[in-house]
Motif scaffolding. Structure first.
Motif, PDB file in Angstrom:
ATOM      1  N   MET A 128       0.819  -1.214   0.000  1.00  0.00           N
ATOM      2  CA  MET A 128       0.000   0.000   0.000  1.00  0.00           C
ATOM      3  C   MET A 128       0.850   1.260   0.000  1.00  0.00           C
ATOM      4  N   LEU A 129       2.083   1.157   0.466  1.00  0.00           N
ATOM      5  CA  LEU A 129       2.929   2.336   0.596  1.00  0.00           C
ATOM      6  C   LEU A 129       3.373   2.874  -0.757  1.00  0.00           C
ATOM      7  N   PRO A 130       3.431   4.169  -0.898  1.00  0.00           N
ATOM      8  CA  PRO A 130       3.918   4.756  -2.154  1.00  0.00           C
ATOM      9  C   PRO A 130       5.412   4.535  -2.325  1.00  0.00           C
ATOM     10  N   ARG A 131       5.891   4.761  -3.520  1.00  0.00           N
ATOM     11  CA  ARG A 131       7.323   4.660  -3.787  1.00  0.00           C
ATOM     12  C   ARG A 131       8.067   5.659  -2.905  1.00  0.00           C
ATOM     13  N   GLY A 132       9.196   5.259  -2.426  1.00  0.00           N
ATOM     14  CA  GLY A 132       9.980   6.145  -1.581  1.00  0.00           C
ATOM     15  C   GLY A 132       9.635   6.057  -0.113  1.00  0.00           C
ATOM     16  N   LYS A 133       8.634   5.241   0.234  1.00  0.00           N
ATOM     17  CA  LYS A 133       8.253   5.065   1.622  1.00  0.00           C
ATOM     18  C   LYS A 133       8.584   3.647   2.095  1.00  0.00           C
ATOM     19  N   ALA A 134       8.790   3.510   3.413  1.00  0.00           N
ATOM     20  CA  ALA A 134       9.150   2.209   3.979  1.00  0.00           C
ATOM     21  C   ALA A 134       8.200   1.854   5.115  1.00  0.00           C
ATOM     22  N   LEU A 159      13.029  -7.003  -0.598  1.00  0.00           N
ATOM     23  CA  LEU A 159      12.366  -5.731  -0.312  1.00  0.00           C
ATOM     24  C   LEU A 159      13.358  -4.670   0.165  1.00  0.00           C
ATOM     25  N   GLY A 160      14.488  -5.112   0.708  1.00  0.00           N
ATOM     26  CA  GLY A 160      15.559  -4.192   1.073  1.00  0.00           C
ATOM     27  C   GLY A 160      15.098  -3.071   1.974  1.00  0.00           C
ATOM     28  N   ARG A 161      15.315  -1.839   1.550  1.00  0.00           N
ATOM     29  CA  ARG A 161      15.018  -0.670   2.380  1.00  0.00           C
ATOM     30  C   ARG A 161      13.526  -0.358   2.458  1.00  0.00           C
ATOM     31  N   ARG A 162      12.699  -1.143   1.822  1.00  0.00           N
ATOM     32  CA  ARG A 162      11.255  -0.934   1.951  1.00  0.00           C
ATOM     33  C   ARG A 162      10.753  -1.350   3.335  1.00  0.00           C
ATOM     34  N   VAL A 163      11.598  -2.089   4.081  1.00  0.00           N
ATOM     35  CA  VAL A 163      11.222  -2.548   5.422  1.00  0.00           C
ATOM     36  C   VAL A 163      12.348  -2.215   6.389  1.00  0.00           C
ATOM     37  N   ALA A 164      12.001  -1.588   7.529  1.00  0.00           N
ATOM     38  CA  ALA A 164      12.981  -1.270   8.569  1.00  0.00           C
ATOM     39  C   ALA A 164      12.502  -1.889   9.879  1.00  0.00           C
ATOM     40  N   ILE A 165      13.353  -2.698  10.497  1.00  0.00           N
ATOM     41  CA  ILE A 165      12.970  -3.445  11.698  1.00  0.00           C
ATOM     42  C   ILE A 165      13.775  -2.966  12.896  1.00  0.00           C
ATOM     43  N   VAL A 166      13.087  -2.791  14.030  1.00  0.00           N
ATOM     44  CA  VAL A 166      13.755  -2.402  15.268  1.00  0.00           C
ATOM     45  C   VAL A 166      13.232  -3.282  16.395  1.00  0.00           C
ATOM     46  N   GLY A 167      14.126  -3.656  17.320  1.00  0.00           N
ATOM     47  CA  GLY A 167      13.749  -4.515  18.436  1.00  0.00           C
ATOM     48  C   GLY A 167      13.681  -3.771  19.760  1.00  0.00           C
ATOM     49  N   LEU A 168      12.993  -4.395  20.714  1.00  0.00           N
ATOM     50  CA  LEU A 168      12.829  -3.826  22.047  1.00  0.00           C
ATOM     51  C   LEU A 168      13.646  -4.583  23.095  1.00  0.00           C
ATOM     52  N   GLU A 169      14.554  -5.445  22.657  1.00  0.00           N
ATOM     53  CA  GLU A 169      15.268  -6.308  23.590  1.00  0.00           C
ATOM     54  C   GLU A 169      16.217  -5.566  24.529  1.00  0.00           C
ATOM     55  N   ASP A 170      16.614  -4.355  24.169  1.00  0.00           N
ATOM     56  CA  ASP A 170      17.537  -3.598  25.012  1.00  0.00           C
ATOM     57  C   ASP A 170      16.853  -2.520  25.852  1.00  0.00           C
ATOM     58  N   THR A 171      15.533  -2.480  25.821  1.00  0.00           N
ATOM     59  CA  THR A 171      14.819  -1.489  26.625  1.00  0.00           C
ATOM     60  C   THR A 171      14.720  -1.974  28.074  1.00  0.00           C
ATOM     61  N   PRO A 172      14.696  -1.070  29.041  1.00  0.00           N
ATOM     62  CA  PRO A 172      14.687  -1.509  30.440  1.00  0.00           C
ATOM     63  C   PRO A 172      13.387  -2.153  30.908  1.00  0.00           C
ATOM     64  N   ALA A 173      12.251  -1.525  30.654  1.00  0.00           N
ATOM     65  CA  ALA A 173      10.989  -2.014  31.212  1.00  0.00           C
ATOM     66  C   ALA A 173      10.346  -3.113  30.368  1.00  0.00           C
ATOM     67  N   ASP A 207      11.861   8.089   5.914  1.00  0.00           N
ATOM     68  CA  ASP A 207      11.010   7.596   4.834  1.00  0.00           C
ATOM     69  C   ASP A 207       9.922   6.640   5.323  1.00  0.00           C
ATOM     70  N   ILE A 208       9.877   6.337   6.609  1.00  0.00           N
ATOM     71  CA  ILE A 208       8.872   5.404   7.106  1.00  0.00           C
ATOM     72  C   ILE A 208       7.485   6.025   7.012  1.00  0.00           C
ATOM     73  N   GLY A 209       6.564   5.262   6.398  1.00  0.00           N
ATOM     74  CA  GLY A 209       5.215   5.765   6.195  1.00  0.00           C
ATOM     75  C   GLY A 209       4.161   5.080   7.035  1.00  0.00           C
ATOM     76  N   MET A 210       4.479   3.904   7.602  1.00  0.00           N
ATOM     77  CA  MET A 210       3.561   3.161   8.467  1.00  0.00           C
ATOM     78  C   MET A 210       4.378   2.382   9.477  1.00  0.00           C
ATOM     79  N   LEU A 211       3.730   2.019  10.589  1.00  0.00           N
ATOM     80  CA  LEU A 211       4.380   1.197  11.602  1.00  0.00           C
ATOM     81  C   LEU A 211       3.539  -0.049  11.870  1.00  0.00           C
TER      82      LEU A 211
END
Length: 256
Positions: A128-134, A159-173, A207-211
């Protein structure tokens, strides 16, 4: 007059109870775990717009599903899903997004739709994301998320840069409550971890357009994430309620 749908086959199935179409597979709570599943969490029945039935998968804990040998739990997960289907579940989902590794086998074993991870939404959202968005994806632990899991969800490496992943494993709570499974749940502290992580991701990738929130414990914080980032935010509830909307249709009313 109640309109009763026709039975399956030649007779009505013998069920322990009726009217709870949503089946949810849950992990075992180990040791002294005493954290509640708050509204919005997949483990809280009030999260859903229809009644839910729950089934704990014996031996499947957070530490086990994060382990390299989590695949050995496949037959146990399949059997629990079969039990939910026999009890009348018309849709089967689960507590943990890393259950994507069991998606294909469970789908092949039951005759109802199966949604074992919100990651299944990712290909739909990316398209659904437009070109240039991830698409930004927040997961409990990025190190646990393997290429095979992403492939099972329909997310090829191409998909390469169309997807960006981040983890919560290093957060305190969040990590203390839901990964290390120690202490009590500090809702405000977990919310801060989730929001801060989302904001950092969006600031790093303009460039992130959705989460998309992978973990079943993250939907309670989706509104706060959206408020902080200004982006559309999707999660387990987006996926499950989409199907429920098709399962329980209501007549349209209005003016002509």
């Amino acid at each position: 007059m109640i309109d009763i749908p026709p039975p399956r086959g030649n007779r009505w199935p013998r069920l322990p109870f009726n009217g709870a179409p949503l089946g949810v597979l849950m992990m075992e709570r180990m040791g002294s775990e005493n954290r509640p599943f708050i509204p919005g969490d997949t483990g809280n029945a009030s999260t859903w717009t229809v009644p839910a039935r729950y089934k704990v998968v014996p031996g499947l804990s957070v530490s086990r599903i994060f382990a390299p040998d989590a695949g050995e739990m496949l037959s146990t997960v399949v059997e629990a899903a079969k039990e939910l289907a026999r009890e009348g579940a018309q849709l089967i989902t689960c507590q943990c997004g890393y259950s994507i590794q069991y998606q294909a086998a469970v789908r092949d074993a039951v005759d109802v739709p199966v949604f074992l991870s919100s990651l299944l939404l990712a290909p739909f959202l990316e398209r659904m994301l437009p070109r240039g968005k991830a698409l930004g994806i927040m997961v409990a632990s990025k190190s646990v998320l393997t290429p095979d899991m992403l492939e099972a969800a329909g997310l090829p490496a191409s998909l390469g840069r169309r997807v960006a992943i981040v983890g919560l494993e290093d957060t305190p709570a969040f990590a203390e409550s839901w990964i290390r499974s120690v202490g009590r749940l500090d809702v405000k502290a977990v919310e801060k971890d989730v929001v801060d992580t989302a904001v950092a991701l969006v600031n790093d990738r303009l460039d992130i357009g959705m989460l998309l929130l992978e973990c079943g414990d993250l939907p309670p914080y989706a509104a706060s994430v959206q408020s902080a980032t200004g982006l559309p935010v999707f999660d387990y509830t987006s996926m499950v309620e989409f199907f429920i909307g098709g399962l329980v249709r209501k007549p349209f009313t209005g003016l002509i």
